[in-house]
Design a protein around this motif. Sequence first.
Motif, PDB file in Angstrom:
ATOM      1  N   GLN A  29       1.783   9.448  -5.787  1.00  0.00           N
ATOM      2  CA  GLN A  29       2.376  10.722  -5.832  1.00  0.00           C
ATOM      3  C   GLN A  29       3.142  11.104  -6.808  1.00  0.00           C
ATOM      4  O   GLN A  29       3.455  12.241  -7.043  1.00  0.00           O
ATOM      5  CB  GLN A  29       3.083  10.619  -4.349  1.00  0.00           C
ATOM      6  CG  GLN A  29       2.118  10.473  -3.053  1.00  0.00           C
ATOM      7  CD  GLN A  29       2.749  10.363  -1.793  1.00  0.00           C
ATOM      8  OE1 GLN A  29       4.020  10.119  -1.866  1.00  0.00           O
ATOM      9  NE2 GLN A  29       2.117  10.579  -0.571  1.00  0.00           N
ATOM     10  N   ALA A  30       3.952   9.878  -7.516  1.00  0.00           N
ATOM     11  CA  ALA A  30       4.811  10.389  -8.622  1.00  0.00           C
ATOM     12  C   ALA A  30       4.050  10.585  -9.920  1.00  0.00           C
ATOM     13  O   ALA A  30       4.616  10.949 -10.943  1.00  0.00           O
ATOM     14  CB  ALA A  30       5.604   9.156  -8.578  1.00  0.00           C
ATOM     15  N   SER A  31       2.580  10.239  -9.928  1.00  0.00           N
ATOM     16  CA  SER A  31       2.035  10.658 -11.045  1.00  0.00           C
ATOM     17  C   SER A  31       1.116  11.666 -11.032  1.00  0.00           C
ATOM     18  O   SER A  31       0.351  12.218 -11.984  1.00  0.00           O
ATOM     19  CB  SER A  31       1.209   9.342 -11.519  1.00  0.00           C
ATOM     20  OG  SER A  31       0.186   8.874 -10.640  1.00  0.00           O
ATOM     21  N   SER A  32       0.852  12.150  -9.651  1.00  0.00           N
ATOM     22  CA  SER A  32      -0.037  13.343  -9.440  1.00  0.00           C
ATOM     23  C   SER A  32       0.350  14.097  -8.298  1.00  0.00           C
ATOM     24  O   SER A  32       0.486  13.365  -7.242  1.00  0.00           O
ATOM     25  CB  SER A  32      -1.717  12.916  -9.341  1.00  0.00           C
ATOM     26  OG  SER A  32      -2.322  13.823  -9.182  1.00  0.00           O
ATOM     27  N   ARG A  33       0.639  15.317  -8.512  1.00  0.00           N
ATOM     28  CA  ARG A  33       0.998  16.014  -7.126  1.00  0.00           C
ATOM     29  C   ARG A  33       0.133  16.029  -5.983  1.00  0.00           C
ATOM     30  O   ARG A  33      -0.969  16.064  -6.017  1.00  0.00           O
ATOM     31  CB  ARG A  33       1.271  17.452  -7.528  1.00  0.00           C
ATOM     32  CG  ARG A  33       1.997  18.422  -6.388  1.00  0.00           C
ATOM     33  CD  ARG A  33       2.355  19.852  -7.150  1.00  0.00           C
ATOM     34  NE  ARG A  33       3.021  20.516  -6.036  1.00  0.00           N
ATOM     35  CZ  ARG A  33       4.176  20.518  -5.996  1.00  0.00           C
ATOM     36  NH1 ARG A  33       5.077  20.006  -6.853  1.00  0.00           N
ATOM     37  NH2 ARG A  33       4.915  21.176  -5.088  1.00  0.00           N
ATOM     38  N   LEU A  34       0.816  15.421  -4.991  1.00  0.00           N
ATOM     39  CA  LEU A  34       0.053  15.356  -3.577  1.00  0.00           C
ATOM     40  C   LEU A  34      -0.404  16.663  -3.197  1.00  0.00           C
ATOM     41  O   LEU A  34       0.415  17.522  -2.816  1.00  0.00           O
ATOM     42  CB  LEU A  34       0.706  14.471  -2.555  1.00  0.00           C
ATOM     43  CG  LEU A  34       0.309  14.525  -1.209  1.00  0.00           C
ATOM     44  CD1 LEU A  34      -1.051  13.412  -1.145  1.00  0.00           C
ATOM     45  CD2 LEU A  34       1.341  13.780  -0.243  1.00  0.00           C
ATOM     46  N   THR A  35      -1.871  16.659  -2.946  1.00  0.00           N
ATOM     47  CA  THR A  35      -2.416  17.933  -2.196  1.00  0.00           C
ATOM     48  C   THR A  35      -2.244  17.770  -0.827  1.00  0.00           C
ATOM     49  O   THR A  35      -2.367  16.819  -0.277  1.00  0.00           O
ATOM     50  CB  THR A  35      -3.774  17.953  -2.824  1.00  0.00           C
ATOM     51  OG1 THR A  35      -3.965  17.967  -4.301  1.00  0.00           O
ATOM     52  CG2 THR A  35      -4.333  19.266  -2.161  1.00  0.00           C
TER      53      THR A  35
ATOM     54  N   ALA B 164       0.821  -1.299  -0.174  1.00  0.00           N
ATOM     55  CA  ALA B 164       0.020  -0.095  -0.139  1.00  0.00           C
ATOM     56  C   ALA B 164       0.864   1.166  -0.057  1.00  0.00           C
ATOM     57  O   ALA B 164       0.627   2.142  -0.707  1.00  0.00           O
ATOM     58  CB  ALA B 164      -0.986  -0.122   1.399  1.00  0.00           C
ATOM     59  N   ALA B 165       1.805   1.217   0.687  1.00  0.00           N
ATOM     60  CA  ALA B 165       2.718   2.271   0.857  1.00  0.00           C
ATOM     61  C   ALA B 165       3.648   2.543  -0.542  1.00  0.00           C
ATOM     62  O   ALA B 165       3.653   3.874  -0.935  1.00  0.00           O
ATOM     63  CB  ALA B 165       3.921   2.234   1.866  1.00  0.00           C
ATOM     64  N   ASN B 166       3.919   1.518  -1.331  1.00  0.00           N
ATOM     65  CA  ASN B 166       4.397   1.665  -2.401  1.00  0.00           C
ATOM     66  C   ASN B 166       3.486   2.116  -3.520  1.00  0.00           C
ATOM     67  O   ASN B 166       3.869   3.177  -4.562  1.00  0.00           O
ATOM     68  CB  ASN B 166       5.141   0.301  -3.154  1.00  0.00           C
ATOM     69  CG  ASN B 166       6.379  -0.197  -2.237  1.00  0.00           C
ATOM     70  OD1 ASN B 166       6.943   0.583  -2.074  1.00  0.00           O
ATOM     71  ND2 ASN B 166       6.356  -1.582  -2.263  1.00  0.00           N
ATOM     72  N   ALA B 167       2.223   1.607  -3.531  1.00  0.00           N
ATOM     73  CA  ALA B 167       1.134   2.123  -4.369  1.00  0.00           C
ATOM     74  C   ALA B 167       1.081   3.592  -4.160  1.00  0.00           C
ATOM     75  O   ALA B 167       0.865   4.570  -5.190  1.00  0.00           O
ATOM     76  CB  ALA B 167      -0.062   1.353  -4.105  1.00  0.00           C
ATOM     77  N   LEU B 168       0.838   3.911  -2.781  1.00  0.00           N
ATOM     78  CA  LEU B 168       0.708   5.424  -2.545  1.00  0.00           C
ATOM     79  C   LEU B 168       1.809   6.345  -3.251  1.00  0.00           C
ATOM     80  O   LEU B 168       1.533   7.302  -3.840  1.00  0.00           O
ATOM     81  CB  LEU B 168       0.607   5.772  -1.224  1.00  0.00           C
ATOM     82  CG  LEU B 168       0.395   7.138  -0.740  1.00  0.00           C
ATOM     83  CD1 LEU B 168      -0.830   7.619  -1.164  1.00  0.00           C
ATOM     84  CD2 LEU B 168       0.529   7.291   1.008  1.00  0.00           C
ATOM     85  N   ARG B 169       3.258   5.831  -3.189  1.00  0.00           N
ATOM     86  CA  ARG B 169       4.265   6.705  -3.697  1.00  0.00           C
ATOM     87  C   ARG B 169       3.946   6.623  -5.330  1.00  0.00           C
ATOM     88  O   ARG B 169       4.484   7.825  -5.877  1.00  0.00           O
ATOM     89  CB  ARG B 169       5.541   6.121  -3.084  1.00  0.00           C
ATOM     90  CG  ARG B 169       5.783   6.555  -1.812  1.00  0.00           C
ATOM     91  CD  ARG B 169       7.218   6.137  -1.394  1.00  0.00           C
ATOM     92  NE  ARG B 169       7.556   4.891  -1.462  1.00  0.00           N
ATOM     93  CZ  ARG B 169       7.325   4.063  -0.203  1.00  0.00           C
ATOM     94  NH1 ARG B 169       7.180   4.586   1.027  1.00  0.00           N
ATOM     95  NH2 ARG B 169       7.948   2.809  -0.329  1.00  0.00           N
ATOM     96  N   LYS B 170       3.724   5.689  -5.877  1.00  0.00           N
ATOM     97  CA  LYS B 170       3.359   5.722  -7.424  1.00  0.00           C
ATOM     98  C   LYS B 170       2.409   6.652  -7.740  1.00  0.00           C
ATOM     99  O   LYS B 170       2.501   7.319  -8.531  1.00  0.00           O
ATOM    100  CB  LYS B 170       3.154   4.504  -7.775  1.00  0.00           C
ATOM    101  CG  LYS B 170       4.292   3.406  -7.608  1.00  0.00           C
ATOM    102  CD  LYS B 170       3.725   2.101  -8.237  1.00  0.00           C
ATOM    103  CE  LYS B 170       5.032   1.133  -8.535  1.00  0.00           C
ATOM    104  NZ  LYS B 170       4.697  -0.450  -8.792  1.00  0.00           N
TER     105      LYS B 170
END
Length: 661
Positions: free
Chosen positions: A125-131, A117-123
């Motif tokens: 964040q890498a494809s859309s700027r984290l608000t 889940a942590a890896n998916a979240l970082r991906k």
Amino acid sequence: MSPSRTERLLNLLIALLNTRYGLHRSDLRETVYRDVAGNDVSFGRMFERDKTDLRNFGFDVETVTDLGWSEDDPATTRYRIGKESNRLPDVELSPGEWTVILLASQLWERAALGTAAANALRKLQASSRLTDVELPLGVQPRIKPAGKAFDDLVAAMHAQHPVSFSYLAGSTGKEEQRTVEPWGLGSRFGQWYLAGYDRTRQAPRHFRLSRLTSAITVLDKERYSPPADFNIRAELDRLPELPLRTAEVDVRAGRLLGLRQRALPGDIGPSGTPDAGYDRLSVQYRDVEVLAEELASYGPDATAVTPDDLVTAVRRRLRAAADFCAAPIPVIDFPNQPRPGSVRTRTSEDQLKRMLQLVPFLVHNQGLHIQEVAERFGVTRKELEGDLQILICSGLPEGYPDDLLDIQWEDDHVYITQDLDLKRPVRFTVEEACALLTGLETLNGLPELAEGGALESVTLKLMAAAGEEGLRAGMLAGPEVGPADSATLDVVRQAIESRSQLRLVYLSPLRDRVSERNVDPLRLYSLDNTWYFEAYCHSAQGLRNFRLDRVQELHPNGNAASTRLQPNEGFPAKLFTPNDDDTTVTVQLTRRGAGLAEDYYAERTSPLPDGGLLAEIRFGNTAWLPMFVAQHGGAVRILEPRELADQSRAWVAAALARYGG
């Protein structure tokens, strides 16, 4: 995977991404592999291993052959990776959708799916700027997988390997060996179930993980094909709840207040009279193994009388605990582990996965402080700088300066100006898709999220982004996380929002008494469908965690919250708050019980040859450790301090004596 191999794989990946027509093996040997010694045969084996690694990281290595020639001829075969190959599509998320995604990614308490889940979240964040978003107060649910067996079953299920294990059959009460093709894992009625094809019975079957009596053995030399349309949630929806049954239990006079409060009123039948100093209670239950675990933990303070299968289940747990306590003690050694340490050691494979997420993350989040980047990736600044040092030395073989990755962080803010087509993360793995999509489905149990629309919209976006991997999310189903007592939860949530103090009447099973306290609530969270709140307790003068189902009375006392303390940092919240006067306890865990090391935040661990662990764990209250040993029925024992080990052994022996020794 050594650091040099990590760098070589990066260079190979960049070379294959940045070629239109493909590269021959001879080209790659002269460039990417020029510093590697060995003959053509050893180079060929190394190249094949590297291609396999790149495919495991999510990149399709394409083979291009000249017309009329075979792939077996290295001179006419070229290799490349398409620029769109297996890339995660851009996913644009609103602040509300980011909030839901953050909650879903943080659901998994630990272990394999927590990492996925942590890896998916970082991906993402890498494809859309984290608000910048804040998690809502009172909405921090968690899923606690069912120990090491859960991780082993998930891995086998995704790799489509059969498994074998010992299982206590509910129909016969006998322990049997089963070989199963795992189709899905899900939670129902507070229990985790495995659904799959039982090769022994030659039919589909369900298995409660609480009835597994051995570790999982993965048959990694075999494969199977699951049903194409299998959905574990739909399968478990057809599963009937276990019938309500009644047990007779003798309880030591004046003890076990919580069990007494659950007892049925009145006389309980003609099964005789209890021993002197004991009261006979009638207790309702559904799952014999769940009640047996509880009664075993009570040791000599509680004895199952009827029914027979409950008596057998309690005795079996106590016998296993006694046998484990009497087994030879291994050498206690924690080699090369600083204190405190991590239960899981990071590997070079972790580093390469992280770096492949790091480049697109930096592209979409330019100028972040290096410490913030390190925190987002869960590493130290030193580890992150090591990643960046490797990245800036990676690029096209024998290329110009513009053909290298260009990353700068001299002013402590990280910028990337040359990404060499690594600017988009690879698509979700099956584990990552399952972790997020199962988490989103689990959040449907929280009305305040399900009503807003963000949950449905972000689920559709992630299903589209995950592709085929998203379709396999039907293999997992999380528990219902909605609170059983929403009124109590609402009172706590309102007190947190208004910074108000609460008057609390609370049952503490460990102390076996009811107490009254004034508390300043700070945070609400859950573990499966059991909800807790963290608060400053004015009686204890410190942070404490309270279970909502043990709250007997709760109301505002008219005072404002007076503490300036904040909730313990990090998520998920820890059920145990460390203190300077805690006792460090050395425990031995079997392979089946190895997950307890993470459940209780072990500071150091050391693997044992049989697959078990030695672990050092800090406990504030050691009086309940004999209960801990008895409860887990041969999965854990105390080694040091010796007096605690002796107390646990005596507790189990006294309990067994109540069942005839």
